[in-house]
Motif scaffolding. Sequence first.
Motif, short mmCIF file in Angstrom:
data_model
loop_
_atom_site.label_atom_id
_atom_site.label_comp_id
_atom_site.label_asym_id
_atom_site.label_seq_id
_atom_site.Cartn_x
_atom_site.Cartn_y
_atom_site.Cartn_z
N SER A 35 0.92 -1.20 0.05
CA SER A 35 0.06 -0.03 0.12
C SER A 35 0.94 1.19 0.02
O SER A 35 1.97 1.22 0.36
CB SER A 35 -0.88 -0.11 1.29
N GLU A 36 0.36 2.39 -0.40
CA GLU A 36 0.96 3.63 -0.41
C GLU A 36 1.58 4.07 0.83
O GLU A 36 0.64 4.08 1.61
CB GLU A 36 0.15 4.58 -1.24
N CYS A 37 2.64 4.74 1.15
CA CYS A 37 2.85 5.20 2.50
C CYS A 37 2.51 6.55 2.58
O CYS A 37 2.49 7.36 1.65
CB CYS A 37 4.49 5.18 2.45
N LEU A 38 1.62 7.05 3.71
CA LEU A 38 1.02 8.02 3.97
C LEU A 38 2.00 9.04 4.61
O LEU A 38 1.42 10.24 5.11
CB LEU A 38 -0.14 7.75 4.93
N TYR A 39 3.09 8.77 4.92
CA TYR A 39 3.99 9.92 5.67
C TYR A 39 4.88 10.48 4.67
O TYR A 39 5.50 11.54 5.07
CB TYR A 39 4.93 9.04 6.67
N CYS A 40 5.11 10.16 3.38
CA CYS A 40 6.03 10.63 2.73
C CYS A 40 5.39 11.14 1.48
O CYS A 40 4.02 11.00 1.10
CB CYS A 40 7.05 9.74 2.44
N ASN A 41 6.07 11.94 0.44
CA ASN A 41 5.51 12.48 -0.74
C ASN A 41 5.87 11.35 -1.99
O ASN A 41 6.20 10.24 -1.49
CB ASN A 41 6.10 13.89 -1.12
N GLU A 42 5.51 11.68 -3.18
CA GLU A 42 5.47 10.56 -4.20
C GLU A 42 6.93 10.34 -4.68
O GLU A 42 7.03 9.27 -5.32
CB GLU A 42 5.08 11.55 -5.39
N ASN A 43 7.80 10.97 -4.11
CA ASN A 43 9.23 10.48 -4.22
C ASN A 43 9.91 10.02 -2.92
O ASN A 43 11.06 9.38 -2.88
CB ASN A 43 10.24 11.68 -4.77
N GLY A 44 9.02 9.62 -2.02
CA GLY A 44 9.67 8.82 -0.88
C GLY A 44 10.36 9.61 -0.06
O GLY A 44 11.18 9.25 0.87
N LEU A 45 9.98 11.02 0.10
CA LEU A 45 10.85 11.93 0.69
C LEU A 45 9.73 12.32 1.81
O LEU A 45 8.71 12.97 1.35
CB LEU A 45 11.53 13.16 0.05
N ILE A 46 10.53 13.30 2.80
CA ILE A 46 9.73 14.18 3.60
C ILE A 46 10.46 15.27 4.18
O ILE A 46 12.07 15.26 3.89
CB ILE A 46 9.61 13.29 5.12
N ILE A 47 9.85 16.25 4.21
CA ILE A 47 10.64 17.64 4.35
C ILE A 47 11.48 17.77 5.77
O ILE A 47 10.90 17.28 6.70
CB ILE A 47 9.67 18.92 4.52
N CYS A 48 12.91 18.13 5.76
CA CYS A 48 13.52 18.10 6.77
C CYS A 48 12.85 18.89 7.97
O CYS A 48 12.76 20.20 7.82
CB CYS A 48 15.05 18.89 6.25
N SER A 49 12.78 18.32 9.06
CA SER A 49 12.07 18.82 10.18
C SER A 49 13.18 20.00 10.89
O SER A 49 12.72 20.68 11.89
CB SER A 49 11.60 17.95 11.00
N HIS A 50 14.56 19.86 10.90
CA HIS A 50 15.19 20.64 11.34
C HIS A 50 15.70 21.95 10.62
O HIS A 50 15.95 22.96 11.46
CB HIS A 50 16.66 19.90 11.39
N CYS A 51 15.38 22.17 9.27
CA CYS A 51 15.90 23.27 8.83
C CYS A 51 14.72 23.90 7.88
O CYS A 51 14.79 24.90 7.32
CB CYS A 51 17.08 23.16 7.99
N CYS A 52 13.60 23.27 7.58
CA CYS A 52 12.69 23.72 6.69
C CYS A 52 11.26 23.71 7.50
O CYS A 52 10.24 23.86 7.02
CB CYS A 52 12.49 22.87 5.36
N CYS A 53 11.22 23.93 8.66
CA CYS A 53 10.10 24.21 9.52
C CYS A 53 9.47 25.56 9.09
O CYS A 53 10.24 26.41 9.18
CB CYS A 53 10.24 23.68 11.09
#
Length: 248
Positions: free
Chosen positions: A230-248
């Motif tokens: 099934s599709e992962c619900l935590y990441c985007n279409e490229n399997g990436l998540i926005i860095c929480s350390h520098c892009c909040c």
Amino acid sequence: MPLSEIDISSFRPPDLNSSTLFDPNLLAAFKMAVKEFMQRIEEERRVRIQASSLKQSIKETEQGESESEPPLKFCRIEEEIEEEGGNPLLNFEERCPPGGIDRVIFYSTTLRGIRKTFEDCNGVRFLLQSLRVRYHERDVSMHKEYREELWEVLEGKVMPPRLFVKGRYIGGAEEVLGLNEQGKFRVLFEGLPPVDSSTEPCEACNGVCFVLCFNCSGSHRISTPDGLWSECLYCNENGLIICSHCCC
């Protein structure tokens, strides 16, 4: 005389019994044409060297001026703004992307599919970096939501690059480069903190602003208990998540 203008019929054909296979007059004409060609190549090389030297001299002069005091054209622009008593950003349309009220937001793409778009993004990015502007880049090719966000703000399916400063829409590559040539670009960033050269890239993403999803390891899919995917619900279409350390 160029070889194309030489009357070839005036030369004798090759004689295999002759000590000289080709007509001496033909050889002389060919040598003269080669000589003229080499002279033209040398002249072009000399012009290129002179142009390069002039360009380097102008660059060194501009660098010397920037180290001592702002160039005259920038001083004049700043004086005009002070006389008018206004904010130069007020001349631009108010269109604020999410989180861009007090930031510089730069929408770009790193895909090379369309060469001009890719080169325009590089041009605007280089300009921002050369002015030591602290900006937040949003790569629409890395994150679909950035693309939809840009389309919503500008109310249309526009292509990057697109630049926003403090909630004001500055424009694309043509507008940005035009403002820079007129000396009206640097003043748009008054009051914004400059880039700290001593600051190291983010340890989590190394400045990329994305990290692999920890839930699916970047595959954008997870296995279900019944053995399906099934599709992962935590990441985007490229399997990436926005860095929480520098892009909040």
